[in-house]
Scaffold this motif. Structure first.
Motif, PDB file in Angstrom:
ATOM      1  N   SER A  58      72.242   0.108  -7.884  1.00  0.00           N
ATOM      2  CA  SER A  58      71.018  -0.025  -7.092  1.00  0.00           C
ATOM      3  C   SER A  58      71.350  -0.519  -5.689  1.00  0.00           C
ATOM      4  O   SER A  58      70.809  -0.027  -4.691  1.00  0.00           O
ATOM      5  N   HIS A  59      72.229  -1.494  -5.607  1.00  0.00           N
ATOM      6  CA  HIS A  59      72.657  -2.034  -4.316  1.00  0.00           C
ATOM      7  C   HIS A  59      73.327  -0.947  -3.463  1.00  0.00           C
ATOM      8  O   HIS A  59      72.995  -0.766  -2.291  1.00  0.00           O
ATOM      9  N   LEU A  60      74.251  -0.210  -4.064  1.00  0.00           N
ATOM     10  CA  LEU A  60      74.963   0.829  -3.322  1.00  0.00           C
ATOM     11  C   LEU A  60      74.028   1.950  -2.882  1.00  0.00           C
ATOM     12  O   LEU A  60      74.168   2.495  -1.786  1.00  0.00           O
ATOM     13  N   TRP A  61      73.054   2.290  -3.716  1.00  0.00           N
ATOM     14  CA  TRP A  61      72.067   3.314  -3.352  1.00  0.00           C
ATOM     15  C   TRP A  61      71.295   2.865  -2.100  1.00  0.00           C
ATOM     16  O   TRP A  61      71.151   3.629  -1.151  1.00  0.00           O
ATOM     17  N   CYS A  62      70.815   1.644  -2.111  1.00  0.00           N
ATOM     18  CA  CYS A  62      70.053   1.126  -0.966  1.00  0.00           C
ATOM     19  C   CYS A  62      70.907   1.048   0.292  1.00  0.00           C
ATOM     20  O   CYS A  62      70.414   1.305   1.394  1.00  0.00           O
ATOM     21  N   ARG A  63      72.167   0.711   0.146  1.00  0.00           N
ATOM     22  CA  ARG A  63      73.064   0.605   1.307  1.00  0.00           C
ATOM     23  C   ARG A  63      73.381   1.978   1.911  1.00  0.00           C
ATOM     24  O   ARG A  63      73.538   2.114   3.109  1.00  0.00           O
ATOM     25  N   SER A  64      73.479   3.003   1.068  1.00  0.00           N
ATOM     26  CA  SER A  64      73.875   4.318   1.562  1.00  0.00           C
ATOM     27  C   SER A  64      72.695   5.249   1.860  1.00  0.00           C
ATOM     28  O   SER A  64      72.850   6.205   2.611  1.00  0.00           O
ATOM     29  N   LYS A  65      71.536   4.958   1.321  1.00  0.00           N
ATOM     30  CA  LYS A  65      70.371   5.827   1.519  1.00  0.00           C
ATOM     31  C   LYS A  65      69.207   5.004   2.052  1.00  0.00           C
ATOM     32  O   LYS A  65      69.118   4.722   3.224  1.00  0.00           O
ATOM     33  N   ALA A  66      68.324   4.607   1.153  1.00  0.00           N
ATOM     34  CA  ALA A  66      67.173   3.775   1.535  1.00  0.00           C
ATOM     35  C   ALA A  66      66.653   3.074   0.293  1.00  0.00           C
ATOM     36  O   ALA A  66      66.808   3.568  -0.809  1.00  0.00           O
ATOM     37  N   GLY A  67      66.039   1.928   0.496  1.00  0.00           N
ATOM     38  CA  GLY A  67      65.477   1.179  -0.616  1.00  0.00           C
ATOM     39  C   GLY A  67      64.046   0.796  -0.318  1.00  0.00           C
ATOM     40  O   GLY A  67      63.619   0.747   0.842  1.00  0.00           O
ATOM     41  N   LEU A  68      63.299   0.542  -1.366  1.00  0.00           N
ATOM     42  CA  LEU A  68      61.911   0.118  -1.240  1.00  0.00           C
ATOM     43  C   LEU A  68      61.732  -1.137  -2.066  1.00  0.00           C
ATOM     44  O   LEU A  68      62.026  -1.148  -3.261  1.00  0.00           O
ATOM     45  N   PHE A  69      61.292  -2.197  -1.435  1.00  0.00           N
ATOM     46  CA  PHE A  69      61.050  -3.449  -2.147  1.00  0.00           C
ATOM     47  C   PHE A  69      59.553  -3.624  -2.293  1.00  0.00           C
ATOM     48  O   PHE A  69      58.819  -3.626  -1.310  1.00  0.00           O
ATOM     49  N   ASP A  70      59.079  -3.710  -3.521  1.00  0.00           N
ATOM     50  CA  ASP A  70      57.653  -3.838  -3.812  1.00  0.00           C
ATOM     51  C   ASP A  70      57.207  -5.265  -3.495  1.00  0.00           C
ATOM     52  O   ASP A  70      57.515  -6.191  -4.224  1.00  0.00           O
ATOM     53  N   VAL A  71      56.506  -5.450  -2.390  1.00  0.00           N
ATOM     54  CA  VAL A  71      56.039  -6.773  -1.983  1.00  0.00           C
ATOM     55  C   VAL A  71      54.535  -6.932  -2.192  1.00  0.00           C
ATOM     56  O   VAL A  71      53.931  -7.866  -1.695  1.00  0.00           O
ATOM     57  N   SER A  72      53.936  -6.018  -2.958  1.00  0.00           N
ATOM     58  CA  SER A  72      52.480  -6.064  -3.115  1.00  0.00           C
ATOM     59  C   SER A  72      51.997  -7.294  -3.883  1.00  0.00           C
ATOM     60  O   SER A  72      50.816  -7.596  -3.882  1.00  0.00           O
ATOM     61  N   HIS A  73      52.907  -8.042  -4.499  1.00  0.00           N
ATOM     62  CA  HIS A  73      52.534  -9.257  -5.222  1.00  0.00           C
ATOM     63  C   HIS A  73      52.715 -10.505  -4.356  1.00  0.00           C
ATOM     64  O   HIS A  73      52.418 -11.608  -4.781  1.00  0.00           O
ATOM     65  N   MET A  74      53.159 -10.346  -3.133  1.00  0.00           N
ATOM     66  CA  MET A  74      53.461 -11.488  -2.267  1.00  0.00           C
ATOM     67  C   MET A  74      52.389 -11.696  -1.202  1.00  0.00           C
ATOM     68  O   MET A  74      51.638 -10.799  -0.874  1.00  0.00           O
ATOM     69  N   GLY A  75      52.372 -12.877  -0.649  1.00  0.00           N
ATOM     70  CA  GLY A  75      51.540 -13.141   0.512  1.00  0.00           C
ATOM     71  C   GLY A  75      50.048 -13.047   0.292  1.00  0.00           C
ATOM     72  O   GLY A  75      49.327 -12.561   1.151  1.00  0.00           O
ATOM     73  N   GLN A  76      49.578 -13.472  -0.837  1.00  0.00           N
ATOM     74  CA  GLN A  76      48.148 -13.425  -1.097  1.00  0.00           C
ATOM     75  C   GLN A  76      47.445 -14.576  -0.393  1.00  0.00           C
ATOM     76  O   GLN A  76      47.839 -15.724  -0.520  1.00  0.00           O
ATOM     77  N   VAL A  77      46.417 -14.248   0.353  1.00  0.00           N
ATOM     78  CA  VAL A  77      45.628 -15.253   1.052  1.00  0.00           C
ATOM     79  C   VAL A  77      44.152 -14.879   0.976  1.00  0.00           C
ATOM     80  O   VAL A  77      43.806 -13.730   0.709  1.00  0.00           O
ATOM     81  N   ARG A  78      43.314 -15.842   1.203  1.00  0.00           N
ATOM     82  CA  ARG A  78      41.878 -15.608   1.335  1.00  0.00           C
ATOM     83  C   ARG A  78      41.499 -15.932   2.768  1.00  0.00           C
ATOM     84  O   ARG A  78      41.851 -16.980   3.286  1.00  0.00           O
TER      85      ARG A  78
END
Length: 102
Positions: A58-78
């Motif tokens: 997974s690391h090598l794939w992201c380094r040589s191509k592209a990666g997507l990090f799912d951050v939809s669970h982060m930074g929740q505010v009202r």
């Protein structure tokens, strides 16, 4: 020293660690499952920690191509206040005003 956080931002009511309630799912949850992600509970969400090819691949794939990090669970505010929707329209690419924001 007074808090630097603007008065219209609130994190009250959001979990910062594992929740006791049902596990939440991000918008990419099914995709993680479909590609074989090893899912675990993290901060109240069902999140992938590893895929079948392993961490190194997974690391090598992201380094040589592209990666997507799912951050939809982060930074929740009202946000509070009459201008909160207009503020978010300037902050994010989503159509907040047309999406039923409350």
């Amino acid at each position: 020293m007074a808090s630097m956080k603007p008065s219209w931002i609130s994190t009250a009511g959001y979990a910062t660690a594992a929740s006791a309630g049902p596990i939440k799912k991000t918008v990419l949850n099914q995709k993680h499952i479909d590609i074989g992600g090893k899912m675990v509970e993290f901060a109240g969400y069902d999140m992938p920690v590893q895929y079948p090819d392993g961490i190194k691949e997974s690391h090598l794939w992201c380094r040589s191509k592209a990666g997507l990090f799912d951050v939809s669970h982060m930074g929740q505010v009202r946000l509070h206040g009459k201008d909160r929707v207009a503020f978010l329209e300037k902050l994010v690419v989503a159509d907040v005003a047309g999406g039923g924001a409350q």
